[in-house]
Design a protein around this motif. Structure first.
Motif, mmCIF file in Angstrom:
data_model
loop_
_atom_site.group_PDB
_atom_site.id
_atom_site.type_symbol
_atom_site.label_atom_id
_atom_site.label_comp_id
_atom_site.label_asym_id
_atom_site.label_seq_id
_atom_site.Cartn_x
_atom_site.Cartn_y
_atom_site.Cartn_z
ATOM 1 N N VAL A 1 1.740 -0.903 18.207
ATOM 2 C CA VAL A 1 1.998 -2.326 18.598
ATOM 3 C C VAL A 1 2.551 -2.372 19.885
ATOM 4 O O VAL A 1 2.132 -3.106 20.754
ATOM 5 C CB VAL A 1 2.829 -3.081 17.425
ATOM 6 N N TYR A 2 3.451 -1.699 20.475
ATOM 7 C CA TYR A 2 4.292 -1.785 21.587
ATOM 8 C C TYR A 2 3.710 -1.189 22.728
ATOM 9 O O TYR A 2 3.690 -1.627 23.783
ATOM 10 C CB TYR A 2 5.651 -1.368 21.290
ATOM 11 N N PHE B 1 0.162 0.224 22.797
ATOM 12 C CA PHE B 1 -1.422 -0.154 22.797
ATOM 13 C C PHE B 1 -1.641 -1.377 22.197
ATOM 14 O O PHE B 1 -2.938 -1.868 22.002
ATOM 15 C CB PHE B 1 -1.999 0.940 21.715
ATOM 16 N N GLY B 2 -0.751 -2.520 22.064
ATOM 17 C CA GLY B 2 -1.176 -3.881 21.682
ATOM 18 C C GLY B 2 -1.610 -4.122 20.383
ATOM 19 O O GLY B 2 -2.450 -4.987 20.140
ATOM 20 N N GLY B 3 -1.541 -3.231 19.726
ATOM 21 C CA GLY B 3 -2.120 -2.985 18.280
ATOM 22 C C GLY B 3 -3.518 -2.676 17.986
ATOM 23 O O GLY B 3 -4.109 -2.715 16.839
#
Lengths: 198, 296, 264
Positions: free
Chosen positions: A127-128, A130-132
């Protein structure tokens, strides 16, 4: 036994050569199996083997170094997931230590535990950093979950667990089968292996 | 003092019901070349590990009796203490590379670094070891681009640079072609001439017959023969224990029954001896024919 | 199947000749600052630009660009798509696409992630492409890394090609026996075990012989180790490493404080 002595015992020369070979197994098999295009990676088979033979700390280090080395020689992005590989080793080793790798069905349970454990680390990194998203097909599911109103975190939970569950169960079973099939003369060199072989 | 002194050695691997080595006793003087022969599973490799100080230290298991290497009892010292005092060369050339060094030269230095040889002493040792095995020209090559025979010579050089007075070789030519094997044996001969005590285990019976000072035959973990090549290689116990004779030894043995080998002559263990014996037979036959042809 | 030896590109530029630890500390400090420093965009862009400068000085911009594209292009595309369309924070409509719309907040979010990833990738490439793995391991050993750890870091690189070759041999042998690796799902699953198990077993057999070879070369000897040669290092670089470490620590703390006080 003092810490230094315990460390020396846990990291004997043969454990080190096992770990080095396991790192190579992780990388090479990860490449080979990806060609088969199954939902299986087998890129932590070496880590789990080390967990069964040499315990959680050796396995954690094996996983960590696998990703660091892979980051060094091919894909720096993999280095970001080194903590995940570490957790895989730790979880597998602890499962073995507490008797969860004696029978084949226990190996399956261990595979599930490993999946859950690694998700705890993998999801925040995903999430933090690679933007999920992963750049693979699983992102369709993430997109769908986002579109239906989930927040990023929950959307990613499903894909991470889904991605890993089959692979980790197969890996755990395969590792269990292999250790059971190793000659006694070999496993006798690894004191911790008795948690699996006996 | 004997270089190697084994007394009543009996060893059982952990988890095994049968001892791998049984009541083995012999002594080896410095500078001797001793060959160990035996069928597969007879205990050659276990004996090599015991002679290198690795059994019982690494394998645990049950041990009785003792192995003393230049005064050091292997039950009382760790493998690290034997590094540089005993050398061991195994069958698989590639597995013996450290995996830590990118050139032949540095690979040889690896062992020296581990035992704390001062930096300025390293180059002469390395050069000498490389010259001994004939790899000086390949010093800057990556060890992983060498042939099997070259890698095996590199493994040997890496041990020799550490200058151990005792050298154990466990089937060193098992994975080499005939040329590679020949090269290796020539190097071993050179070593023995410089005073190294060498134990070589394997199946290379021809070479053993020719160059070994002494042959020890193992069967099921026990010593069944311990004598000169001439006596051991022609002993009937050899065929009984699955090791077998050389072809010409067998031929000469069968020839005795047909009067084609002089019965008083010992069985040959080298091709030259076989040649001598059969030549004698040939001369006798020719002499007989001469007499037969000549009615007077 | 490609098993890479390393990303290292030989060269004699200033960057190449820097001590491996200097470059390692640099890339770690850069990664810390990129993700944790104050001021989202600034902390990401500045280290990235510095890394590009280093790569240019090392003559590796072309190769670096190719690597960045190869490793990040799919990810970038997906990021913009997924977050542009579906990010929960999307409010400002930029483009309307039927029931969906491309939102500014989502695009901005994706853009920040992409910039960070590119920055951290080029920072690590400036290190990895100019440093021979063996020199890195040696530098770590000289700095006090235990030989056992150095072995774990260094030997897989050299062991790998040999084992990779064995996999291909096993694959060829199995295929000669009729093993199918293409085809439907079931076939591919069945192909897995006969391919993987022999390889693993043979690799494990080697483990024992390898450990014996290390033992007789004094690997576990307790004497203090010596080394054949030393890597060149300068006091200036030594200082520089400490400066970078402290700077990164400072900026991380600043970033923490900045976020805690509402910066975003």
């Amino acid at each position: 036994m003092s810490l230094k002595e315990q460390l020396k015992k846990d990291f004997s020369t043969i454990t080190l050569t096992l770990m080095a070979v396991a790192i190579v197994l992780n990388i090479v098999l990860g490449q080979v199996v990806s060609l088969l295009k199954l939902p299986i990676f087998l890129d932590s088979i070496g880590t789990v083997l080390v967990a069964l033979l040499a315990g959680p700390w050796a396995a954690a280090l094996t996983g960590l170094l696998t990703n660091l080395i892979w980051g060094l020689i091919s894909d720096p992005v993999a280095a970001a997931f080194a903590p995940v590989a570490l957790i895989i080793g730790l979880a597998a080793g602890l499962c073995a230590k507490y008797g969860l790798f004696k029978k084949w069905w226990q190996a399956i349970i261990s595979g599930v535990i490993i999946t859950l454990a690694l998700s705890i680390i993998a999801i925040p990194i995903r999430v933090y950093m690679f933007g999920g998203v992963t750049g693979s097909g699983a992102d369709f599911i993430t997109a769908y979950l986002l579109a239906t109103g989930r927040d990023l975190f929950s959307a990613v939970i499903v894909t991470v667990i889904g991605d890993n569950l089959i692979d980790k169960v197969v890996t755990a079973l395969l590792a269990w089968g292999i250790v059971k099939g190793l000659p006694k003369r070999f496993t006798a060199r690894f004191p911790r292996a008795s948690a699996v072989t006996e | 003092m004997a270089a190697i002194d084994i007394s009543g050695l009996t060893y059982t691997y952990p988890g095994s019901l049968v001892p791998a080595l049984r009541n083995i006793s012999f002594a080896v003087e410095p500078g001797q070349l001793v060959a160990v022969v035996g069928a597969n599973g007879a205990g050659k490799s276990s004996l090599c590990l015991a002679l290198a100080g690795l059994i019982p230290a690494l394998y645990h298991g049950q041990i009785q009796g003792s192995v003393t290497l230049n005064g050091m009892d292997t039950r009382l010292h760790s493998p690290g203490e034997f590094a540089g005092r005993v050398g061991l060369v195994l069958q698989n050339p590639t597995n013996q590379l450290s995996g830590m060094r990118y050139t032949v030269y540095e690979e040889v230095a690896f062992g020296l670094e581990n035992i704390g040889i001062p930096r300025q002493e390293m180059p002469p040792r390395i050069e000498h070891a490389l010259a001994l095995v004939g790899l000086t020209d390949l010093r800057d090559r990556s060890p992983y681009t060498l042939s099997g025979g070259q890698q095996q010579r590199l493994a040997l050089a890496s041990i020799l640079a550490m200058e151990p007075p005792i050298l154990i070789l466990d089937e060193p030519t098992a994975m080499l072609d005939p040329q590679g094997s020949q090269n290796l044996f020539e190097i071993v001969q050179k070593l023995v001439h410089t005073g190294t005590t060498v134990i070589i285990a394997g199946h290379q019976l021809e070479w053993i017959s020719r160059y070994a000072d002494r042959v020890i035959a193992l069967a099921q973990g026990e010593v069944i023969l311990d004598d000169t090549p001439a006596k051991v290689m022609a002993s009937p116990l050899l065929t009984q224990s699955g090791i077998g004779w050389l072809r010409y030894t067998l031929a000469a043995h069968q020839a005795i029954a047909r009067g084609l080998w002089p019965a008083s002559r010992p069985l040959p263990v080298t091709v030259e001896q076989a040649g001598e014996g059969f030549r004698q037979t040939n001369q006798r036959i020719e002499g007989q024919e001469q007499t037969d042809a000549d009615p007077d | 199947m490609l098993i890479p030896h390393s990303l290292y590109q030989p060269g004699e530029t200033l960057v190449h000749r820097l001590h491996p630890l200097t470059k390692l500390v640099y890339s770690l400090a850069a990664a810390a600052i990129i993700f944790g420093g104050p001021g989202m965009w600034l902390s990401a862009i500045l280290p990235g630009l510095l890394a590009i400068l280093l790569l240019w000085r090392a003559g590796l911009t072309g190769r670096a660009v190719i690597m960045v594209l190869r490793l990040l292009a799919p990810l970038t595309l997906v990021l913009f798509l997924v977050h542009g369309l579906f990010n929960p924070q999307n409010q400002t409509i930029l483009i309307q696409l039927g029931p969906f719309f491309v939102g500014q907040e989502g695009l901005a979010f994706a853009a920040l992630i992409v910039v960070r990833l590119i920055a951290v990738l080029v920072s690590s490439l400036s290190f990895v492409m100019t440093t021979h793995p063996a020199h890195l391991v040696q530098a770590l050993e000289e700095a006090g890394l235990p030989r056992r750890l150095a072995y774990l870091l260094g030997s897989p690189l050299l062991i790998m090609p040999q084992l990779a070759g064995r996999v291909q041999a096993i694959q060829a042998a199995q295929q000669a026996r009729g093993l199918e690796t293409q085809g439907n799902l079931l076939m591919r699953i069945r192909a897995l075990f006969p391919l993987v198990a022999p390889f693993i077993f043979s690799a494990l057999v080697d483990v024992e012989e390898r450990s014996l070879a290390l033992e007789v070369r004094g690997f576990s000897a307790s004497t203090p180790k010596t080394s054949l040669f030393e890597l060149p290092d300068t006091p200036a670089q030594h200082t520089a490493r400490w400066v970078m470490f402290l700077l990164a620590a400072f900026l991380l703390a600043a970033g923490f404080w900045w976020r805690a006080n509402g910066g975003h």
